[in-house]
Design a protein around this motif. Structure first.
Motif: not given
Length: 487
Positions: A226-227, A235-237, A279-280
């Motif tokens: 996701a941004h 969900v940030n891995a 990147n973001v």
């Protein structure tokens, strides 16, 4: 017949002078040098390791006794690199010249007072591979040459203990074939690996009746990117992996005790997301692996505990992110189609294999896949019985202490009597059969009796010479004689 102590010293210094860094042409050449140098055995041969990318071999030498009862003396001849010696690298394999150079360096720097005292005292000899473990091989050969008894003795030297144990794994079927060819009944395998002792030697002068096990537990996290301005949309891995690391790191559930001996708890050796640049967008994947060590726990036990720990971590991640996160085992999916790259480490091959599992099975995140990322080293232990009792009596007569587990992983895991079924490990290791193969278990009674010293794998690697040259060959002869008379 040469005095065993003098012969052990001669061979140890000679073998140390022969370079044999793992994965080099020197390592590949070492067995032929042994074959050309050693004479007087009833049979000797160099046995190639099939499909080895470095062209390495094992070395066998047989001294036939008056019975088929056979004791195997084994160890590895490969060493770690000599690069850590810096300006002293040209002296790394010459103990006589290295010692005064190290003493001068230590006097000048004021560092490591213990190493300086050891080297100045004269009882410790430095040199790459002298401790780990060419002095052990030398003591085994010196004892073998001096022995004149009932038992047959088989010397076995292998490469690649320092990386993938390719030598020991290849040696198992070769050893079984040699036993059949020469009609040998193998009663005991004595591994000759070194022991580290930073004190007075009391924890180095030991026999170990087993070797600790190791499983390289791993996890692949497939996130939902996701941004970064709207992280709740995915969900940030990397975050999910952080929860897994928190749950598994130093977990007492994956640390066992046997008497006063304690296996090290799990430690994270690698944890990284899959992003290649800035990147973001939050990371879409992550991979980690943990060193886990065992006494009695099987691979299936490790997986069961790891799954429970992962479930707790995932529950915490679900509560924070508001997303469901699936938990899978590698065995839930077919083994991926891989073009094996032997220039990569086994964990790196595994990382790519888990990525391939995700791609080939259309797995969408968020999800966690647990498995193993490298060769299993099963825990092994010599059972109580007449052989162990005979060994105990023999070593106690020389003042040795007795320990259940060799503290560092060793080739004993392949020669010895392993506990537990490896089928669950194979099923959950995606590179099993491509990145590496496992032989049928050796299944032999197996112990370790070797030299002791300090700081191996560093430029201050040094051997306690009086024990290695004077005591160790006599201990080996006593154990050989004792085991030869058992039932």
């Amino acid at each position: 017949m040469a005095d065993p102590a003098a012969r052990a010293r001669e061979l140890a210094l000679l073998f140390t002078s022969w370079p044999s860094v793992t994965g080099t042409a020197d390592e590949a050449a070492f067995p032929e040098r042994l074959h050309e140098y050693l004479t007087g055995f009833d049979a000797a041969r160099v046995a190639a390791i099939p499909d080895d990318p470095f062209g390495r071999s094992t070395f066998f030498a047989l001294k036939r006794g008056r019975s088929r009862r056979t004791i195997v003396l084994t160890g590895h001849f490969d060493t770690v690199t000599t690069g850590d010696y810096g300006a002293l690298q040209p002296l790394a394999l010459d103990s006589g010249r290295l010692a005064p150079a190290l003493i001068a360096d230590l006097r000048r720097s004021g560092e490591n007072a213990l190493a300086l005292a050891d080297l100045e005292g004269g009882d410790f000899l430095p040199g790459r591979g002298l401790l780990d473990m060419k002095a052990g091989l030398a003591a085994g050969l010196a004892a073998m040459e001096a022995y004149d008894g009932e038992a047959s003795l088989l010397f076995l030297a292998v490469p690649d203990e320092e990386e993938r144990s390719a030598g020991a794994r290849a040696a198992i079927p070769q050893l079984k074939q040699a036993a059949a060819t020469y009609e040998l009944d193998i009663a005991l395998v004595i591994n000759l690996d070194s022991i580290s002792d930073q004190g007075d030697g009391s924890t180095g002068r030991i026999v170990t009746y087993g070797s600790i096990g190791k499983q390289l537990l791993c996890a692949h996290v497939e996130g939902k990117p996701a941004h970064a301005g709207y992280p709740q949309d995915g969900v940030n891995a990397a975050y999910v992996m952080a929860e897994l690391v928190r749950a598994i790191e130093l977990s007492p559930r994956l640390s066992e005790e046997t008497g006063q001996e304690k296996a090290a708890p799990p430690a994270t050796l690698f944890a990284k997301d899959g992003k290649q640049g800035y990147n973001v967008t939050t990371p879409s994947s992550a991979f980690a692996y943990w060193n886990t060590m065992q006494h009695r726990q099987s691979g299936a036990d490790v997986l069961l505990i790891a799954r429970e720990l992962a479930a707790t971590a995932i529950a915490d991640a679900e509560a924070r992110t508001g997303h469901r996160i699936a938990l899978h085992m590698a065995a839930d999916f077919p083994k991926p189609k891989l073009a094996t790259d032997h220039t990569l480490s086994l964990p790196d091959q595994s990382r790519l294999a888990f990525q391939r599992i995700v791609e080939e099975n259309g797995i969408k995140g968020p999800a966690v896949i647990l498995g193993f990322a490298s060769i299993p080293y099963p825990a092994v232990m010599l059972r109580e019985g007449p052989v162990r009792a005979a060994i105990s009596a023999a070593v106690r007569a020389h003042g040795l202490a007795e320990v259940n587990y060799f503290a560092g992983i060793s080739d004993m895991s392949f020669f010895g009597e392993a506990a537990g079924d490896l089928a669950p490990v194979a099923a959950n290791t995606p590179i099993w059969g491509s990145g590496f193969t496992m032989p049928e278990a050796g299944g032999y009674p197996c112990i370790n009796i070797g030299p002791w010293g300090r700081d191996y794998h560093t430029k201050l690697e040094r051997l306690h010479a009086p024990y290695a040259f004077d005591t160790l060959p006599r201990v080996l002869l006593s154990v050989i004689e004792a085991v030869s008379k058992v039932g």
